[in-house]
Design a protein around this motif. Structure first.
Motif, PDB file in Angstrom:
ATOM      1  N   LEU A 345       0.807  -1.232   0.037  1.00  0.00           N
ATOM      2  CA  LEU A 345       0.097  -0.037   0.033  1.00  0.00           C
ATOM      3  C   LEU A 345       0.849   1.391   0.094  1.00  0.00           C
ATOM      4  N   THR A 346       2.091   1.244   0.427  1.00  0.00           N
ATOM      5  CA  THR A 346       2.958   2.611   0.633  1.00  0.00           C
ATOM      6  C   THR A 346       4.278   2.644  -0.306  1.00  0.00           C
ATOM      7  N   GLN A 347       4.652   3.869  -0.343  1.00  0.00           N
ATOM      8  CA  GLN A 347       5.684   4.003  -1.050  1.00  0.00           C
ATOM      9  C   GLN A 347       6.927   3.448  -0.434  1.00  0.00           C
ATOM     10  N   HIS A 348       6.849   3.077   0.776  1.00  0.00           N
ATOM     11  CA  HIS A 348       7.846   2.566   1.483  1.00  0.00           C
ATOM     12  C   HIS A 348       8.169   1.293   1.006  1.00  0.00           C
ATOM     13  N   SER A 349       7.455   0.544   0.186  1.00  0.00           N
ATOM     14  CA  SER A 349       7.699  -0.728  -0.464  1.00  0.00           C
ATOM     15  C   SER A 349       9.278  -0.626  -1.306  1.00  0.00           C
ATOM     16  N   ARG A 350       9.464   0.430  -1.657  1.00  0.00           N
ATOM     17  CA  ARG A 350      10.678   0.642  -2.631  1.00  0.00           C
ATOM     18  C   ARG A 350      11.898   0.240  -1.627  1.00  0.00           C
ATOM     19  N   TYR A 351      11.762   0.575  -0.437  1.00  0.00           N
ATOM     20  CA  TYR A 351      12.957   0.408   0.697  1.00  0.00           C
ATOM     21  C   TYR A 351      12.748  -1.009   1.027  1.00  0.00           C
ATOM     22  N   MET A 352      12.065  -1.879   0.872  1.00  0.00           N
ATOM     23  CA  MET A 352      11.800  -3.255   1.575  1.00  0.00           C
ATOM     24  C   MET A 352      12.582  -4.380   0.748  1.00  0.00           C
ATOM     25  N   GLU A 353      13.352  -4.986   1.130  1.00  0.00           N
ATOM     26  CA  GLU A 353      14.252  -5.930   0.425  1.00  0.00           C
ATOM     27  C   GLU A 353      13.177  -7.399   0.448  1.00  0.00           C
ATOM     28  N   VAL A 354      12.450  -7.430  -0.372  1.00  0.00           N
ATOM     29  CA  VAL A 354      11.348  -8.564  -0.492  1.00  0.00           C
ATOM     30  C   VAL A 354      11.361  -9.394  -1.861  1.00  0.00           C
ATOM     31  N   GLY A 355      12.112  -8.810  -2.757  1.00  0.00           N
ATOM     32  CA  GLY A 355      12.353  -9.493  -4.146  1.00  0.00           C
ATOM     33  C   GLY A 355      11.061  -9.504  -4.928  1.00  0.00           C
ATOM     34  N   ALA A 356      10.220  -8.450  -4.872  1.00  0.00           N
ATOM     35  CA  ALA A 356       9.170  -8.160  -5.742  1.00  0.00           C
ATOM     36  C   ALA A 356       9.429  -7.748  -7.006  1.00  0.00           C
ATOM     37  N   PRO A 357       8.925  -7.982  -7.976  1.00  0.00           N
ATOM     38  CA  PRO A 357       9.178  -7.343  -9.557  1.00  0.00           C
ATOM     39  C   PRO A 357       9.011  -5.817  -9.418  1.00  0.00           C
ATOM     40  N   ALA A 358      10.018  -5.196 -10.075  1.00  0.00           N
ATOM     41  CA  ALA A 358       9.763  -3.833 -10.297  1.00  0.00           C
ATOM     42  C   ALA A 358       8.453  -3.092 -10.822  1.00  0.00           C
ATOM     43  N   GLY A 359       7.957  -2.052  -9.770  1.00  0.00           N
ATOM     44  CA  GLY A 359       6.729  -1.592 -10.366  1.00  0.00           C
ATOM     45  C   GLY A 359       5.337  -2.106  -9.770  1.00  0.00           C
ATOM     46  N   TRP A 360       5.502  -3.328  -9.251  1.00  0.00           N
ATOM     47  CA  TRP A 360       4.089  -3.932  -8.820  1.00  0.00           C
ATOM     48  C   TRP A 360       3.809  -3.476  -7.535  1.00  0.00           C
ATOM     49  N   PHE A 361       4.247  -2.790  -6.961  1.00  0.00           N
ATOM     50  CA  PHE A 361       3.828  -2.095  -5.551  1.00  0.00           C
ATOM     51  C   PHE A 361       4.411  -0.814  -5.485  1.00  0.00           C
ATOM     52  N   PRO A 362       3.617   0.105  -4.731  1.00  0.00           N
ATOM     53  CA  PRO A 362       2.301   0.029  -4.222  1.00  0.00           C
ATOM     54  C   PRO A 362       1.052  -0.006  -5.002  1.00  0.00           C
ATOM     55  N   LEU A 363       0.034  -0.815  -4.677  1.00  0.00           N
ATOM     56  CA  LEU A 363      -0.987  -1.040  -5.254  1.00  0.00           C
ATOM     57  C   LEU A 363      -1.940   0.129  -5.348  1.00  0.00           C
ATOM     58  N   PRO A 364      -2.683   0.563  -6.340  1.00  0.00           N
ATOM     59  CA  PRO A 364      -3.356   1.734  -6.381  1.00  0.00           C
ATOM     60  C   PRO A 364      -4.725   2.020  -5.876  1.00  0.00           C
ATOM     61  N   LEU A 365      -4.883   1.736  -4.584  1.00  0.00           N
ATOM     62  CA  LEU A 365      -6.081   1.611  -3.861  1.00  0.00           C
ATOM     63  C   LEU A 365      -6.547   3.111  -3.839  1.00  0.00           C
ATOM     64  N   PHE A 366      -7.800   3.533  -3.913  1.00  0.00           N
ATOM     65  CA  PHE A 366      -8.282   4.787  -3.823  1.00  0.00           C
ATOM     66  C   PHE A 366      -9.861   4.746  -3.698  1.00  0.00           C
ATOM     67  N   TRP A 367     -10.357   5.612  -2.901  1.00  0.00           N
ATOM     68  CA  TRP A 367     -11.685   5.729  -2.586  1.00  0.00           C
ATOM     69  C   TRP A 367     -12.191   7.403  -2.966  1.00  0.00           C
ATOM     70  N   TYR A 368     -13.192   7.479  -3.833  1.00  0.00           N
ATOM     71  CA  TYR A 368     -13.712   8.734  -4.111  1.00  0.00           C
ATOM     72  C   TYR A 368     -14.270   9.229  -2.962  1.00  0.00           C
ATOM     73  N   LYS A 369     -14.348  10.813  -2.840  1.00  0.00           N
ATOM     74  CA  LYS A 369     -14.729  11.089  -1.396  1.00  0.00           C
ATOM     75  C   LYS A 369     -16.079  10.988  -1.108  1.00  0.00           C
ATOM     76  N   THR A 370     -17.013  10.791  -2.242  1.00  0.00           N
ATOM     77  CA  THR A 370     -18.473  10.359  -1.896  1.00  0.00           C
ATOM     78  C   THR A 370     -18.846   9.303  -1.497  1.00  0.00           C
ATOM     79  N   ASP A 371     -17.850   8.399  -1.831  1.00  0.00           N
ATOM     80  CA  ASP A 371     -18.045   6.766  -1.247  1.00  0.00           C
ATOM     81  C   ASP A 371     -17.230   6.841   0.251  1.00  0.00           C
ATOM     82  N   LYS A 372     -16.872   8.024   0.599  1.00  0.00           N
ATOM     83  CA  LYS A 372     -16.264   7.771   2.149  1.00  0.00           C
ATOM     84  C   LYS A 372     -17.356   7.916   3.195  1.00  0.00           C
ATOM     85  N   PHE A 373     -16.826   7.507   4.377  1.00  0.00           N
ATOM     86  CA  PHE A 373     -17.888   7.593   5.539  1.00  0.00           C
ATOM     87  C   PHE A 373     -17.258   7.966   6.797  1.00  0.00           C
TER      88      PHE A 373
END
Length: 373
Positions: A345-373
């Motif tokens: 979920l975060t930009q911190h993923s680029r500093y984690m040594e976990v061997g994920a393919p480049a650019g996979w993370f973070p995932l683009p989660l997003f909520w429009y304001k009208t869908d929030k609560f």
């Protein structure tokens, strides 16, 4: 000893009054989709009631069905976290939060979302992340970058005064790669969440889309149009109509058309975190949002395997698309819940040594304001 339970229909005024008192707000106006007159939302409210029968605290969850590239996720947006000032420090919020998390886990929810102070909710397993793209457009940008753009014929009106508004708004929402399902029968209330002003966009008198704007008219939290070639014409016409010097437009990272066109003219572009997330089913969330990223901004081919909060997940991207299995390779990395959510979920993923393919993370989660609560 306090009693912790769901609110009762006859307690409607009491739980709204508690929320109003705790926040100094008018929740019937602020969140009409939940607290509007005639709406029984008692089943969404979990309350703490003391020995004298007084309501001391409240935490609510709004169930939301999320469609991400045809992957169905059951999510809940947590809000209205209210504690009576004279009951603070008694532990009511902790009990209510944990009760909700246990209930939603048992009911097989995929993810819970909220907006709140980071460290306060990290104690309950939430991570600040996701991505919101914020473009700032000024009149100078319009005058120079759009000097040859013809915005004649574009006009605006209150959205739900236009013929076919509900049908068009529903169609534009469901056509997105990712969307929260919105109930048509209360769509006007939904789109007025947090005092948003729904404006219909018309071309030659025909409804072609809508904007959701704040009271001041200088922030567009949602822009939806039938065709991408209407975007910059609408922005130019809106700024002339509202006579505002500067407008901020918010969008998800995966809205390529909007971000590409605004990026050509905006004074500024900033990518911010969007909300706080608590993932309950890692495989479902990873599969849905890797697919979304693959179909929008693109992913390199590769494989990633991990045990996330005790849940084995192996994801692959190849010429056939995205596949996710609920298994882990023998050499898979083991991540705690917070580590896994930081990675996903975060930009911190680029500093984690976990061997994920480049650019996979973070995932683009997003909520429009009208869908929030």
């Amino acid at each position: 000893m306090a009693e912790y339970r769901s609110a009762r229909p006859e307690e409607r005024n009491e739980y709204i009054d508690l929320a109003n008192y705790a926040f100094g707000a008018d929740f019937e106006t602020l969140l009409p989709k939940v607290y509007g007159k005639g709406i029984d939302s008692s089943s969404l409210q979990m309350v703490a009631v003391d020995e004298q029968g007084r309501m001391r605290a409240l935490v609510a969850v709004l169930p939301e069905r999320l469609n991400v590239c045809d992957h169905k996720l059951q999510t809940g947006y947590l809000g209205t976290v209210s504690v009576h000032p004279r009951a603070r420090g008694e532990g009511h919020m902790k009990v209510l939060m944990n009760s909700w998390l246990e209930r939603l886990s048992e009911e097989a929810y995929d993810m819970i979302v909220l907006a709140g102070q980071r460290q306060r909710y990290e104690y309950f397993g939430f991570t600040l992340g996701g991505a919101r793209v914020k473009h700032t457009v000024t009149q100078d940008n319009i005058r120079h970058a759009l000097k040859d753009t013809n915005a004649e014929g574009i006009s605006f009106c209150p959205l739900f005064e236009a013929e076919g508004a509900v049908a068009l708004a529903q169609r534009l929402n469901t056509s997105r790669l990712a969307h929260v399902e919105r109930a048509a029968q209360i769509l006007p209330q939904i789109m007025k969440t947090f005092n948003l002003n729904p404006l219909g966009v018309l071309e030659a008198g025909r409804l072609i889309g809508y904007l959701l704007v704040n009271k001041e008219g200088n922030e567009i939290s949602e822009l939806a149009l039938e065709h991408p070639d209407q975007i910059v014409r609408t922005i130019k016409a809106y700024m002339a109509n509202q006579e505002v010097w500067r407008v901020t437009v918010n969008s998800p990272d995966y809205d390529k058309a909007l971000n590409a066109q605004l990026g050509e003219l905006a004074e500024e572009c900033v990518i911010e975190t969007s909300d706080m997330y608590n993932i309950l089913d890692f495989a479902n969330v990873v599969e849905a949002y890797l697919t979304l990223k693959h179909r929008s901004t693109g992913l390199v081919a590769g494989e990633f395997s991990a045990v996330m909060d005790g849940q084995p997940v192996t994801a692959r991207v190849d010429e056939h698309g995205v596949t996710v299995e609920r298994t882990a390779k023998p050499d898979a990395v083991t991540l705690s819940k917070q580590q896994a959510q930081k990675l996903l979920l975060t930009q911190h993923s680029r500093y984690m040594e976990v061997g994920a393919p480049a650019g996979w993370f973070p995932l683009p989660l997003f909520w429009y304001k009208t869908d929030k609560f």
